[in-house]
Design a protein around this motif. Structure first.
Motif, PDB file in Angstrom:
ATOM      1  N   ALA A  10       0.758  -1.265   0.158  1.00  0.00           N
ATOM      2  CA  ALA A  10      -0.066   0.133   0.079  1.00  0.00           C
ATOM      3  C   ALA A  10       1.160   1.045  -0.067  1.00  0.00           C
ATOM      4  CB  ALA A  10      -0.847   0.085   1.218  1.00  0.00           C
ATOM      5  N   PRO A  11       0.421   2.715  -0.668  1.00  0.00           N
ATOM      6  CA  PRO A  11       1.329   3.802  -0.402  1.00  0.00           C
ATOM      7  C   PRO A  11       1.662   4.069   1.204  1.00  0.00           C
ATOM      8  CG  PRO A  11      -0.831   4.088  -1.194  1.00  0.00           C
ATOM      9  CD  PRO A  11      -0.812   2.655  -1.061  1.00  0.00           C
ATOM     10  N   ALA A  12       2.384   4.909   1.158  1.00  0.00           N
ATOM     11  CA  ALA A  12       2.792   4.975   2.510  1.00  0.00           C
ATOM     12  C   ALA A  12       2.151   6.772   2.502  1.00  0.00           C
ATOM     13  CB  ALA A  12       3.950   6.059   2.088  1.00  0.00           C
ATOM     14  N   LEU A  13       1.801   7.058   3.997  1.00  0.00           N
ATOM     15  CA  LEU A  13       0.455   8.017   3.734  1.00  0.00           C
ATOM     16  C   LEU A  13       0.668   8.867   4.970  1.00  0.00           C
ATOM     17  CD1 LEU A  13      -3.272   5.994   3.950  1.00  0.00           C
ATOM     18  CD2 LEU A  13      -2.027   7.364   2.332  1.00  0.00           C
ATOM     19  N   GLY A  14       0.153   9.894   4.895  1.00  0.00           N
ATOM     20  CA  GLY A  14       0.796  10.939   6.595  1.00  0.00           C
ATOM     21  C   GLY A  14      -0.061  10.788   7.728  1.00  0.00           C
ATOM     22  N   PHE A  15      -0.495  11.192   8.742  1.00  0.00           N
ATOM     23  CA  PHE A  15      -1.094  11.304   9.537  1.00  0.00           C
ATOM     24  C   PHE A  15      -3.108  11.143   8.830  1.00  0.00           C
ATOM     25  CE2 PHE A  15      -3.337  12.207  13.466  1.00  0.00           C
ATOM     26  CZ  PHE A  15      -3.284  11.062  14.607  1.00  0.00           C
ATOM     27  N   GLU A  16      -2.964  12.312   8.407  1.00  0.00           N
ATOM     28  CA  GLU A  16      -4.753  12.572   8.752  1.00  0.00           C
ATOM     29  C   GLU A  16      -5.319  11.253   7.968  1.00  0.00           C
ATOM     30  OE1 GLU A  16      -6.157  16.012   6.909  1.00  0.00           O
ATOM     31  OE2 GLU A  16      -5.098  17.214   8.207  1.00  0.00           O
ATOM     32  N   ASP A  17      -4.523  10.774   6.351  1.00  0.00           N
ATOM     33  CA  ASP A  17      -4.474   9.690   5.899  1.00  0.00           C
ATOM     34  C   ASP A  17      -4.973   8.311   6.354  1.00  0.00           C
ATOM     35  OD1 ASP A  17      -5.332  11.139   3.367  1.00  0.00           O
ATOM     36  OD2 ASP A  17      -3.821  11.279   3.265  1.00  0.00           O
ATOM     37  N   VAL A  18      -3.947   8.747   7.625  1.00  0.00           N
ATOM     38  CA  VAL A  18      -4.383   7.505   8.343  1.00  0.00           C
ATOM     39  C   VAL A  18      -4.892   6.663   9.628  1.00  0.00           C
ATOM     40  CG1 VAL A  18      -2.422   6.228  10.637  1.00  0.00           C
ATOM     41  CG2 VAL A  18      -1.222   6.732   8.002  1.00  0.00           C
ATOM     42  N   LEU A  19      -5.178   8.022  10.223  1.00  0.00           N
ATOM     43  CA  LEU A  19      -6.365   8.064  10.921  1.00  0.00           C
ATOM     44  C   LEU A  19      -7.246   7.257  10.384  1.00  0.00           C
ATOM     45  CD1 LEU A  19      -7.115   9.973  14.062  1.00  0.00           C
ATOM     46  CD2 LEU A  19      -7.853  11.439  12.173  1.00  0.00           C
ATOM     47  N   LEU A  20      -7.913   7.885   9.578  1.00  0.00           N
ATOM     48  CA  LEU A  20      -9.235   7.929   8.372  1.00  0.00           C
ATOM     49  C   LEU A  20      -9.261   6.077   7.819  1.00  0.00           C
ATOM     50  CD1 LEU A  20      -9.725  11.423   6.803  1.00  0.00           C
ATOM     51  CD2 LEU A  20     -10.415  10.490   9.131  1.00  0.00           C
ATOM     52  N   THR A  21      -8.274   5.864   7.287  1.00  0.00           N
ATOM     53  CA  THR A  21      -7.941   4.363   6.517  1.00  0.00           C
ATOM     54  C   THR A  21      -8.306   3.349   7.279  1.00  0.00           C
ATOM     55  OG1 THR A  21      -6.936   5.447   4.967  1.00  0.00           O
ATOM     56  CG2 THR A  21      -6.912   3.748   5.110  1.00  0.00           C
ATOM     57  N   GLY A  22      -7.565   3.191   8.608  1.00  0.00           N
ATOM     58  CA  GLY A  22      -7.582   2.384   9.360  1.00  0.00           C
ATOM     59  C   GLY A  22      -7.248   1.095   8.519  1.00  0.00           C
ATOM     60  N   LEU A  23      -6.987   0.201   8.367  1.00  0.00           N
ATOM     61  CA  LEU A  23      -6.582  -1.154   7.533  1.00  0.00           C
ATOM     62  C   LEU A  23      -6.279  -0.647   5.860  1.00  0.00           C
ATOM     63  CD1 LEU A  23      -6.244  -3.603   8.400  1.00  0.00           C
ATOM     64  CD2 LEU A  23      -8.165  -4.739   6.824  1.00  0.00           C
ATOM     65  N   PHE A  62       4.386  12.253  16.368  1.00  0.00           N
ATOM     66  CA  PHE A  62       3.337  11.316  15.009  1.00  0.00           C
ATOM     67  C   PHE A  62       2.476  12.425  14.272  1.00  0.00           C
ATOM     68  CE2 PHE A  62       4.434   8.396  18.624  1.00  0.00           C
ATOM     69  CZ  PHE A  62       5.842   7.265  18.098  1.00  0.00           C
ATOM     70  N   VAL A  63       1.872  13.497  15.047  1.00  0.00           N
ATOM     71  CA  VAL A  63       1.027  14.002  14.368  1.00  0.00           C
ATOM     72  C   VAL A  63       1.297  15.449  13.856  1.00  0.00           C
ATOM     73  CG1 VAL A  63      -0.118  13.295  15.843  1.00  0.00           C
ATOM     74  CG2 VAL A  63       0.222  15.339  16.449  1.00  0.00           C
ATOM     75  N   GLU A  64       3.030  16.041  14.066  1.00  0.00           N
ATOM     76  CA  GLU A  64       3.051  17.094  13.489  1.00  0.00           C
ATOM     77  C   GLU A  64       3.181  17.523  12.544  1.00  0.00           C
ATOM     78  OE1 GLU A  64       7.455  18.638  14.823  1.00  0.00           O
ATOM     79  OE2 GLU A  64       8.018  16.160  14.173  1.00  0.00           O
ATOM     80  N   ASP A  65       2.317  17.137  11.698  1.00  0.00           N
ATOM     81  CA  ASP A  65       3.079  17.827  10.188  1.00  0.00           C
ATOM     82  C   ASP A  65       1.157  17.961   9.807  1.00  0.00           C
ATOM     83  OD1 ASP A  65       5.538  16.929   9.799  1.00  0.00           O
ATOM     84  OD2 ASP A  65       4.683  15.013   8.716  1.00  0.00           O
ATOM     85  N   ALA A  66       0.757  17.518  10.655  1.00  0.00           N
ATOM     86  CA  ALA A  66      -1.180  17.667  10.740  1.00  0.00           C
ATOM     87  C   ALA A  66      -1.744  19.119  11.863  1.00  0.00           C
ATOM     88  CB  ALA A  66      -1.849  16.277  10.876  1.00  0.00           C
ATOM     89  N   ILE A  67      -1.157  18.258  12.448  1.00  0.00           N
ATOM     90  CA  ILE A  67      -1.684  19.332  13.022  1.00  0.00           C
ATOM     91  C   ILE A  67      -1.642  20.129  14.233  1.00  0.00           C
ATOM     92  CG2 ILE A  67      -3.683  18.989  15.747  1.00  0.00           C
ATOM     93  CD1 ILE A  67      -3.731  15.909  14.930  1.00  0.00           C
TER      94      ILE A  67
END
Length: 466
Positions: A10-23, A62-67
Motif C-alpha cells: 500500500a502507498p505510504a500515507l500521512g497522519f490524517e489519511d492513516v487516521l481515516l483509513t484504518g486498514l 506522530f502528528v506534527e505534520d497534520a495538527i
C-alpha cells in the motif's frame, strides 16, 4: 512523518489519511516509517509533568505534520480532564515492588478511554477541516465499543456502527454501549464470537462497495494507528513515577489483540528502559503458545470470565511480526496467509529475538478467581478478571524482583461482577455515580445473523445520508 503498511504494497500515507483509513489497501496495518527516539536526559526532564503535557511530549512527533501544536494540546487537555483521578493513571502498590496502574478512571471504566476519547476529537478535527463524513465500523469484545461510542457520539461528521458478539459480553459492557442515545449510534449484536465480528470489519474495509461510493469507513479498533499511539504514553507515566528512566521497568499486560502491549514495545524502542514485557492471556492463548513455543495456531475460541480477551486472531501481532522480519512486508504477508491455513512458526533466531523482551502466561478461570480472592484478602483491593490475569502472569513470569513490576489495570471490577461472585468474595463492586442508573436506562440494539452481507446491508441502509 510517513506511515507504511506491514504488508509492503500500500502507498505510504500521512497522519490524517492513516487516521481515516484504518486498514491499508493491501490488508496490512499502518506503522510509522521511523520512530522518534528520546534520550534518557530528555525523558528525565519530563518528571512531574501533568499527564496531558507528557502525552504531548510523547505523541506530537506522530502528528506534527497534520495538527498545530496548540490545537493538539487543547485536544489532550480536554481528553484527560474528563478522567476521574488527578494523575489520570494512578499507581497502586500491591507488594514491595509490585504495582497496578489503574487505567480505568476514564468515562467508560476501561483502558480504551485513553485512546478513544482522544480519537473522537482527532476525527472531529480532521473531518471538519476536510468537510467530510465517515462511517465508523468497529468490533468489540466488550470495552472498545463503549469507549468508542462515548468518544465519538458528539462527532458531527460520523455515524458509528459497533459489532459485539451476542450474549458474549458482560451485562455492564453491553449496557454501556446500548443505552447511549443518538441518531448516529448503532449497536449490532452478531450471533457469533468476537473473531467473527473482527473478520467482518476487516473484510468490509477491504471492499467498501456496499456503501455505494457515498462515504468511507473509518476504524476505531486498534488497527487504527492513533489507538496505539495514545497507549504509549502511560508506559512513560508509570516509569517516571517509579524512578525511571534511571531504572528499568517490567510490565505485565492483559492482552487479546496485542495492541496495548505493542504500545509498550514501542515505548522501549523510543528510548524508555523496559527490561520485560509479560503477555498475559486467558484460555484463548494463541499469543502465549507462540511466545513460549514458537507455534502460531488458531484454535476454537472459548468463552471465559475475562471476555475482553476472548480473541484468537490478534490483529496487532502483525505489527510485531513486521519488525521481527526486518520490516519485510512480503514475508509478513506470506506468513499470515499460511497461518490462515494451519500452524506456523518463524525462524528460530527471530523468535529468540522476541523472547529477549517478551514472556507470556495463560491463566484459566479458576486461577483468575483465586487471584482476585488472594489479592483482596492481602490488600483489600479488588481486581477485575483481566487485571487479575495480569497480576498472576506477572508473578509467574517475573525475571528480576529488584525491577518494579507494573501490571496494567485494564478495567473497573464493577464491569465484571460474575467473576467477583465466582471468586467467592461477598464484596460487590459499585459502579461510579455517573453510571449508578445504568440498569434503568433504555437499551437499543439490533441482533443480526453471523452473515457479512446482512451486516453490510444494515450499514448501507442506516447511515445518516443513505
Amino acid at each position: 512523518m510517513r506511515y507504511i503498511s506491514t504488508r509492503g504494497e500500500a502507498p505510504a500515507l500521512g497522519f490524517e489519511d492513516v487516521l481515516l483509513t484504518g486498514l491499508a489497501t493491501d490488508g496490512g496495518l499502518y506503522v510509522p516509517e521511523s520512530l522518534p527516539h528520546f534520550s534518557l536526559e530528555e525523558i528525565r526532564s519530563w518528571r512531574g509533568l501533568p499527564y496531558s503535557e507528557l502525552a504531548f511530549k510523547v505523541m506530537y512527533p506522530f502528528v506534527e505534520d497534520a495538527i498545530p501544536a496548540d490545537d493538539f494540546r487543547k485536544m489532550l487537555d480536554e481528553t484527560y480532564s474528563g478522567f476521574a483521578h488527578q494523575s489520570v493513571a494512578p499507581l497502586v502498590q500491591l507488594d514491595s515492588n509490585e504495582w497496578v496502574m489503574e487505567l480505568f478512571r476514564g468515562p467508560t471504566l476501561a483502558f480504551k478511554d485513553f485512546a478513544l476519547q482522544l480519537l473522537g476529537r482527532l476525527l472531529d478535527y480532521v473531518l471538519e477541516k476536510r468537510k467530510q463524513h465517515v462511517v465508523i465500523m468497529g468490533a468489540t469484545s466488550g470495552d472498545t465499543g463503549s469507549a468508542a461510542i462515548e468518544g465519538c457520539r458528539r462527532c458531527e461528521h460520523v455515524d458509528i456502527f459497533i459489532l459485539h458478539p451476542y450474549q458474549r459480553v458482560s451485562e455492564v459492557q453491553r449496557r454501556q454501549m446500548t443505552t447511549v442515545q443518538g441518531d448516529n449510534i448503532h449497536n449490532i449484536a452478531v450471533k457469533g464470537n468476537f473473531d467473527d465480528c473482527q473478520r467482518m470489519v476487516k473484510e468490509s474495509f477491504g471492499d467498501q462497495s456496499f456503501l455505494g461510493g457515498k462515504t468511507q469507513l473509518a476504524a476505531v479498533n486498534s488497527i487504527n494507528w492513533a489507538r496505539i499511539m495514545a497507549q504509549i504514553v502511560y508506559y512513560f507515566q508509570a516509569s517516571l513515577a517509579l524512578g525511571g528512566p534511571d531504572r528499568s521497568m517490567a510490565f505485565s499486560v492483559p492482552t487479546g489483540n496485542f495492541g496495548d502491549i505493542f504500545a509498550g514495545y514501542l515505548a522501549k524502542k523510543m528510548g524508555l528502559p523496559i527490561s520485560q514485557l509479560v503477555i498475559a492471556t486467558n484460555r484463548n492463548d494463541i499469543l502465549h503458545r507462540f511466545m513460549s513455543g514458537n507455534r502460531y495456531e488458531q484454535q476454537q475460541l472459548e468463552h471465559t470470565l475475562s471476555p475482553s480477551m476472548d480473541i484468537m486472531v490478534s490483529s496487532n501481532f502483525e505489527r510485531l511480526l513486521f519488525d521481527l522480519h526486518g520490516r519485510d512486508g512480503a514475508a509478513v504477508k506470506d506468513l499470515l496467509e499460511n497461518a490462515a491455513k494451519g500452524p506456523v512458526s518463524i525462524e528460530d533466531y527471530r523468535w529468540k529475538a522476541a523472547r529477549k523482551l517478551f514472556d507470556s502466561d495463560a491463566v484459566d478461570d479458576k486461577t483468575t478467581c483465586d487471584t482476585i480472592r488472594e489479592i483482596y484478602e492481602q490488600n483489600e483491593y479488588l481486581l477485575d478478571p483481566h487485571t487479575a490475569i495480569g497480576v498472576r502472569a506477572a508473578r509467574n513470569c517475573r525475571r528480576d524482583a529488584t525491577v518494579p513490576m507494573i501490571t496494567l489495570g485494564t478495567a473497573h471490577p464493577a464491569k465484571f461482577p460474575d467473576a467477583i461472585v465466582e471468586s467467592g468474595l461477598s464484596v460487590k463492586p459499585q459502579l461510579p455515580p455517573h453510571m449508578a442508573d445504568l440498569f434503568e436506562r433504555e437499551e437499543r440494539y439490533t441482533v443480526l445473523e453471523n452473515d457479512l452481507a446482512e451486516v453490510q446491508g444494515f450499514l448501507s441502509k442506516h447511515w445518516k445520508n443513505a
